[in-house]
Design an enzyme around this catalytic site. Structure first.
Site, PDB file in Angstrom:
ATOM      1  N   HIS A   1      21.936  78.240 -64.276  1.00 42.79           N
ATOM      2  CA  HIS A   1      22.182  76.843 -64.640  1.00 42.79           C
ATOM      3  C   HIS A   1      22.310  76.764 -66.159  1.00 42.79           C
ATOM      4  CE1 HIS A   1      20.659  74.475 -60.883  1.00 42.79           C
ATOM      5  NE2 HIS A   1      21.420  75.506 -60.553  1.00 42.79           N
TER       6      HIS A   1
ATOM      7  N   CYS B   1      15.260  73.945 -63.592  1.00 45.93           N
ATOM      8  CA  CYS B   1      15.450  73.936 -65.044  1.00 45.93           C
ATOM      9  C   CYS B   1      14.306  73.204 -65.735  1.00 45.93           C
ATOM     10  CB  CYS B   1      16.782  73.282 -65.389  1.00 45.93           C
ATOM     11  SG  CYS B   1      18.207  74.229 -64.797  1.00 45.93           S
TER      12      CYS B   1
ATOM     13  N   CYS C   1      17.622  69.915 -63.377  1.00 47.52           N
ATOM     14  CA  CYS C   1      17.094  69.963 -62.011  1.00 47.52           C
ATOM     15  C   CYS C   1      15.625  70.400 -62.039  1.00 47.52           C
ATOM     16  CB  CYS C   1      17.927  70.906 -61.142  1.00 47.52           C
ATOM     17  SG  CYS C   1      17.650  72.649 -61.507  1.00 47.52           S
TER      18      CYS C   1
ATOM     19  N   GLU D   1      21.078  74.839 -68.425  1.00 48.09           N
ATOM     20  CA  GLU D   1      19.852  74.673 -69.212  1.00 48.09           C
ATOM     21  C   GLU D   1      19.079  75.986 -69.317  1.00 48.09           C
ATOM     22  OE1 GLU D   1      20.913  70.789 -67.186  1.00 48.09           O
ATOM     23  OE2 GLU D   1      20.763  72.874 -66.563  1.00 48.09           O
TER      24      GLU D   1
END
Length: 155
Positions: A54, A87, A84, A56
């Site tokens: 992801h 993250c 999310c 991040e």
């Protein structure tokens, strides 16, 4: 402040566009310390087959790889989407004190879902919850997200 947010979110949006071109959700993230971008992340979970890629998380990894691990706890993270749950765990683990994002992700968001990892103070080692500023560049983030969803529905 608004100009600063716009400046860094514009960078996230450019990264998000590249993620979209690569077939990933349009998420771009950067980490800023003392006015300098110390980490960048382009969403790559779909294209790499690795769900942990992801934006991040990749921005945090980028900052660490560049020698800025100790500065994370004094930095800001900018991202096109609400981090999310996964993250958000990384953010809390590294004690990033400020998160600025575009659009919310209510089902799995680390703040707006029922699993509010960003706001909980029930994990003592995480310390104080970060300051979270949302709804920055909403229209641009939403337009990219809508384009991704349209592409997904055409498959």
């Amino acid at each position: 402040m608004q100009n600063e947010y716009q400046h860094y979110m514009d960078q996230c949006l450019e990264i998000a566009k590249a993620a979209l071109i690569a077939g990933n959700p349009p998420v771009g993230a950067i980490i800023v310390y003392d006015g300098k971008v110390i980490g960048t992340g382009q969403e790559a979970g779909k294209s790499t087959g690795d769900i942990t890629n992801h934006a991040e998380i990749l921005a945090i990894r980028s900052a660490i790889k560049s020698g800025y691990a100790k500065q994370l706890s004094m930095s800001q993270m900018y991202t096109t989407h609400e981090p999310c749950i996964m993250c958000s765990y990384m953010i809390r683990h590294h004690r990033i004190p400020e998160i600025i994002y575009g659009i919310s992700v209510p089902d799995v968001g680390g703040l707006t879902s029922q699993f509010s990892v960003l706001s909980t103070e029930k994990v003592p080692k995480w310390g104080k919850q970060p300051t979270v500023i949302s709804d920055i560049c909403v229209e641009e983030c939403k337009a990219l997200n809508d384009e991704f969803l349209q592409n997904l529905n055409q498959i």
